[in-house]
Enzyme design. Structure first.
Site, PDB file in Angstrom:
ATOM      1  N   HIS A   1     -19.636   6.510   9.341  1.00 26.00           N
ATOM      2  CA  HIS A   1     -19.125   6.723  10.743  1.00 26.00           C
ATOM      3  C   HIS A   1     -19.702   7.866  11.082  1.00 26.00           C
ATOM      4  O   HIS A   1     -19.419   8.706   9.807  1.00 26.00           O
ATOM      5  CB  HIS A   1     -17.398   6.048  11.286  1.00 26.00           C
ATOM      6  CG  HIS A   1     -16.767   7.014  10.335  1.00 26.00           C
ATOM      7  ND1 HIS A   1     -16.785   6.627   8.811  1.00 26.00           N
ATOM      8  CD2 HIS A   1     -16.086   8.036  10.707  1.00 26.00           C
ATOM      9  CE1 HIS A   1     -15.680   7.740   8.277  1.00 26.00           C
ATOM     10  NE2 HIS A   1     -15.482   8.002   9.307  1.00 26.00           N
TER      11      HIS A   1
ATOM     12  N   HIS B   1     -19.487  11.292  13.938  1.00 26.78           N
ATOM     13  CA  HIS B   1     -18.311  11.423  14.384  1.00 26.78           C
ATOM     14  C   HIS B   1     -18.503  12.654  15.336  1.00 26.78           C
ATOM     15  O   HIS B   1     -20.090  13.692  15.507  1.00 26.78           O
ATOM     16  CB  HIS B   1     -17.155  12.663  14.022  1.00 26.78           C
ATOM     17  CG  HIS B   1     -16.489  12.298  12.867  1.00 26.78           C
ATOM     18  ND1 HIS B   1     -14.805  11.779  12.594  1.00 26.78           N
ATOM     19  CD2 HIS B   1     -16.141  11.805  11.352  1.00 26.78           C
ATOM     20  CE1 HIS B   1     -14.199  11.217  11.800  1.00 26.78           C
ATOM     21  NE2 HIS B   1     -15.486  11.558  10.673  1.00 26.78           N
TER      22      HIS B   1
END
Length: 145
Positions: free
Chosen positions: A105, A107
């Site tokens: 992932h 950010h």
């Protein structure tokens, strides 16, 4: 030795399957973006690949390329939605690198001159605030489409 196998029960895999609610802002064939439930600033958004990958090092290159395109699309919308002066974009790999959810992932955090990032406290944000912020980003994305 740390277990480095992909766990299909990680929280982001469960979000992808709809087992855990999230405030989604963007989705295409390869990626999903949603609000970080423990934000380090208003508008903190996460972008994940739909393909399973524990981190950057085990991701399929095609999935990684699609993730990068998704990050760029969402980052532009986040910056506009929050009238940010800039963005901080970051990605962690393995516990020693700061990773806490072992699904790749990225950010995206809107930044404002002179305003530091909020420390990661582990506290969940108000769902109503996250819903409003998600709507702001979706509105920009809808206008761009």
């Amino acid at each position: 030795m740390t277990d480095t196998a992909y766990d299909p029960q990680n929280v982001f895999a469960r979000i992808l399957r709809g087992e855990i609610p999230s405030h989604r802002v963007y989705e295409d064939a390869e990626t999903l973006a949603f609000m970080d439930a423990m934000p380090q600033g208003p508008g903190h958004t996460l972008v994940i690949p739909k393909a399973p990958a524990r981190g950057l090092l085990d991701a399929d290159p095609a999935s990684l390329a699609a993730l990068t395109a998704g990050v760029q699309t969402v980052a532009r919308a986040v910056k506009a939605a929050f009238a940010a002066d800039g963005l901080t974009v970051f990605q962690f790999n393995e516990a020693a690198g700061g990773q806490t959810v072992f699904h790749l992932h990225v950010h995206i955090v809107p930044r404002f001159d002179g305003v530091p990032l909020t420390p990661h406290t582990g506290r969940m944000a108000d769902p109503a605030v996250l819903a409003e912020q998600a709507e702001r980003i979706r509105a920009v994305l809808g206008a761009a489409g």
